[in-house]
Design a protein around this motif. Structure first.
Motif, PDB file in Angstrom:
ATOM      1  N   MET A 190      37.147   4.486  13.041  1.00 30.81           N
ATOM      2  CA  MET A 190      35.775   4.636  12.160  1.00 30.81           C
ATOM      3  C   MET A 190      34.940   3.355  12.118  1.00 30.81           C
ATOM      4  N   ILE A 191      35.611   2.256  12.405  1.00 25.64           N
ATOM      5  CA  ILE A 191      34.510   1.013  12.652  1.00 25.64           C
ATOM      6  C   ILE A 191      33.496   0.978  13.672  1.00 25.64           C
ATOM      7  N   LYS A 192      33.854   1.736  14.870  1.00 27.48           N
ATOM      8  CA  LYS A 192      33.090   1.886  15.908  1.00 27.48           C
ATOM      9  C   LYS A 192      31.650   2.864  15.248  1.00 27.48           C
ATOM     10  N   ALA A 193      32.343   3.860  15.019  1.00 28.44           N
ATOM     11  CA  ALA A 193      31.303   4.832  14.313  1.00 28.44           C
ATOM     12  C   ALA A 193      30.316   4.257  13.297  1.00 28.44           C
ATOM     13  N   CYS A 194      30.909   3.333  12.448  1.00 21.24           N
ATOM     14  CA  CYS A 194      29.843   2.779  11.308  1.00 21.24           C
ATOM     15  C   CYS A 194      29.061   1.877  12.123  1.00 21.24           C
ATOM     16  N   SER A 195      29.508   1.063  12.986  1.00 17.99           N
ATOM     17  CA  SER A 195      28.524   0.024  13.866  1.00 17.99           C
ATOM     18  C   SER A 195      27.345   0.566  14.516  1.00 17.99           C
ATOM     19  N   ARG A 196      27.896   1.756  15.153  1.00 19.26           N
ATOM     20  CA  ARG A 196      26.925   2.492  16.074  1.00 19.26           C
ATOM     21  C   ARG A 196      25.734   2.994  14.914  1.00 19.26           C
ATOM     22  N   TYR A 197      26.349   3.610  13.763  1.00 17.60           N
ATOM     23  CA  TYR A 197      25.305   4.107  12.795  1.00 17.60           C
ATOM     24  C   TYR A 197      24.424   3.147  12.047  1.00 17.60           C
ATOM     25  N   PHE A 198      25.096   1.978  11.901  1.00 16.71           N
ATOM     26  CA  PHE A 198      24.367   0.941  11.395  1.00 16.71           C
ATOM     27  C   PHE A 198      23.145   0.384  12.323  1.00 16.71           C
ATOM     28  N   LEU A 199      23.565   0.375  13.744  1.00 13.29           N
ATOM     29  CA  LEU A 199      22.408   0.124  14.540  1.00 13.29           C
ATOM     30  C   LEU A 199      21.357   1.232  14.686  1.00 13.29           C
ATOM     31  N   TYR A 200      21.908   2.421  14.530  1.00  8.95           N
ATOM     32  CA  TYR A 200      20.856   3.707  14.552  1.00  8.95           C
ATOM     33  C   TYR A 200      19.897   3.466  13.400  1.00  8.95           C
ATOM     34  N   ILE A 201      20.490   3.107  12.145  1.00 11.85           N
ATOM     35  CA  ILE A 201      19.597   3.072  11.139  1.00 11.85           C
ATOM     36  C   ILE A 201      18.521   1.798  11.232  1.00 11.85           C
ATOM     37  N   LEU A 202      19.076   0.720  11.938  1.00 12.72           N
ATOM     38  CA  LEU A 202      18.118  -0.383  12.084  1.00 12.72           C
ATOM     39  C   LEU A 202      17.073  -0.123  12.911  1.00 12.72           C
ATOM     40  N   ASN A 203      17.409   0.732  14.188  1.00 14.05           N
ATOM     41  CA  ASN A 203      16.272   1.125  14.927  1.00 14.05           C
ATOM     42  C   ASN A 203      15.350   1.909  14.386  1.00 14.05           C
ATOM     43  N   HIS A 204      15.785   2.994  13.628  1.00 12.13           N
ATOM     44  CA  HIS A 204      15.030   4.065  13.030  1.00 12.13           C
ATOM     45  C   HIS A 204      14.037   3.349  12.115  1.00 12.13           C
ATOM     46  N   GLU A 225      25.886   7.743   1.213  1.00 19.15           N
ATOM     47  CA  GLU A 225      25.385   8.424   2.341  1.00 19.15           C
ATOM     48  C   GLU A 225      25.741   7.722   3.786  1.00 19.15           C
ATOM     49  N   PHE A 226      26.059   6.468   3.717  1.00 17.21           N
ATOM     50  CA  PHE A 226      26.461   5.690   5.143  1.00 17.21           C
ATOM     51  C   PHE A 226      27.658   6.311   5.747  1.00 17.21           C
ATOM     52  N   PHE A 227      28.832   6.274   5.091  1.00 23.01           N
ATOM     53  CA  PHE A 227      30.001   6.780   5.567  1.00 23.01           C
ATOM     54  C   PHE A 227      29.920   8.354   5.949  1.00 23.01           C
ATOM     55  N   PRO A 228      29.509   9.273   5.269  1.00 21.56           N
ATOM     56  CA  PRO A 228      29.502  10.640   5.544  1.00 21.56           C
ATOM     57  C   PRO A 228      28.746  10.774   6.755  1.00 21.56           C
ATOM     58  N   TYR A 229      27.495  10.029   6.872  1.00 24.32           N
ATOM     59  CA  TYR A 229      26.720  10.038   8.076  1.00 24.32           C
ATOM     60  C   TYR A 229      27.492   9.770   9.315  1.00 24.32           C
ATOM     61  N   ALA A 230      27.930   8.448   9.143  1.00 22.03           N
ATOM     62  CA  ALA A 230      28.701   7.807  10.432  1.00 22.03           C
ATOM     63  C   ALA A 230      29.798   8.497  10.913  1.00 22.03           C
ATOM     64  N   LYS A 231      30.592   9.094   9.962  1.00 22.28           N
ATOM     65  CA  LYS A 231      31.531  10.047  10.233  1.00 22.28           C
ATOM     66  C   LYS A 231      31.150  11.479  11.254  1.00 22.28           C
ATOM     67  N   LYS A 232      30.240  11.923  10.733  1.00 22.15           N
ATOM     68  CA  LYS A 232      29.484  13.306  11.158  1.00 22.15           C
ATOM     69  C   LYS A 232      29.000  13.045  12.807  1.00 22.15           C
ATOM     70  N   PHE A 233      28.298  11.892  12.638  1.00 17.90           N
ATOM     71  CA  PHE A 233      27.367  11.773  13.825  1.00 17.90           C
ATOM     72  C   PHE A 233      27.940  10.796  14.956  1.00 17.90           C
ATOM     73  N   TYR A 234      28.785  10.007  14.539  1.00 20.23           N
ATOM     74  CA  TYR A 234      29.230   8.910  15.402  1.00 20.23           C
ATOM     75  C   TYR A 234      30.707   8.689  15.520  1.00 20.23           C
ATOM     76  N   SER A 235      31.423   9.625  14.835  1.00 24.46           N
ATOM     77  CA  SER A 235      32.994   9.462  14.757  1.00 24.46           C
ATOM     78  C   SER A 235      33.346  10.114  16.164  1.00 24.46           C
ATOM     79  N   GLY A 236      32.767  11.239  16.828  1.00 29.04           N
ATOM     80  CA  GLY A 236      33.202  12.085  17.986  1.00 29.04           C
ATOM     81  C   GLY A 236      34.288  13.038  17.683  1.00 29.04           C
ATOM     82  N   MET A 237      34.288  13.134  16.444  1.00 28.01           N
ATOM     83  CA  MET A 237      35.680  14.021  16.120  1.00 28.01           C
ATOM     84  C   MET A 237      34.808  15.121  14.996  1.00 28.01           C
ATOM     85  N   PRO A 238      35.547  16.458  15.198  1.00 26.13           N
ATOM     86  CA  PRO A 238      34.907  17.350  14.056  1.00 26.13           C
ATOM     87  C   PRO A 238      35.456  17.021  12.832  1.00 26.13           C
TER      88      PRO A 238
END
Length: 160
Positions: free
Chosen positions: A1-15, A44-57
């Motif tokens: 989940m750490i990888k998903a959170c870091s990827r989502y964090f970078l996405y937010i910053l880019n957006h 908001e952060f954790f549900p989004y990270a899990k849905k879009f960046y965890s790679g798991m259903p």
């Protein structure tokens, strides 16, 4: 989940950077800076990270958490047309103040910046697909028309 959170964090910053660029073009400096701050909240952060960046259903509980997060995001951020909807069944909505209409368009344009595509008028012309007040629809169409006329004029000058 750490990888998903870091990827989502970078996405937010880019957006946020892409929206900031678009908002600054419009003179919306503060809105460009505070745009989508709610995405950093844990609800908001954790549900989004899990849905879009965890790679798991998502299981049913996680899917529900994401739906709540998305609803919260729409209701916390005035640049979302959903924020202004009173009754979606009757398509009743309040007029959106111009600065939030412009921020909404900047948000839409930022996605094109992110994906390296040129924004086309048809890409942004969603006024028949979203629930907005008739006054907001007129204002949005005027903004969109003016943006694309200026864009076309700029392109024509660059060819001379």
């Amino acid at each position: 989940m750490i990888k998903a959170c870091s990827r989502y964090f970078l996405y937010i910053l880019n957006h946020k950077l892409n929206v900031l660029v678009e908002c600054w073009k419009e003179g919306l400096y503060i809105q460009g800076i505070i745009h989508d701050f709610s995405k950093f909240s844990s609800t908001e952060f954790f549900p989004y990270a899990k849905k879009f960046y965890s790679g798991m259903p998502l299981n049913d509980d996680d899917e529900l958490k994401w739906k709540y997060a998305w609803l919260r995001h729409q209701r916390k951020n005035k640049h979302h047309w959903e924020y202004w909807v009173i009754n979606p069944n009757t398509k009743e909505a309040l007029p959106i103040p111009k600065r939030y209409i412009i921020e909404m368009v900047c948000d839409w344009r930022s996605f094109s910046r992110s994906w390296g595509r040129k924004v086309k008028e048809s890409t942004l012309n969603l006024t028949d697909k979203i629930v907005i007040h008739p006054e907001t629809k007129r204002e949005l169409e005027t903004i969109m028309t003016n943006k694309f006329q200026k864009s076309a004029e700029g392109e024509a000058k660059s060819f001379h």
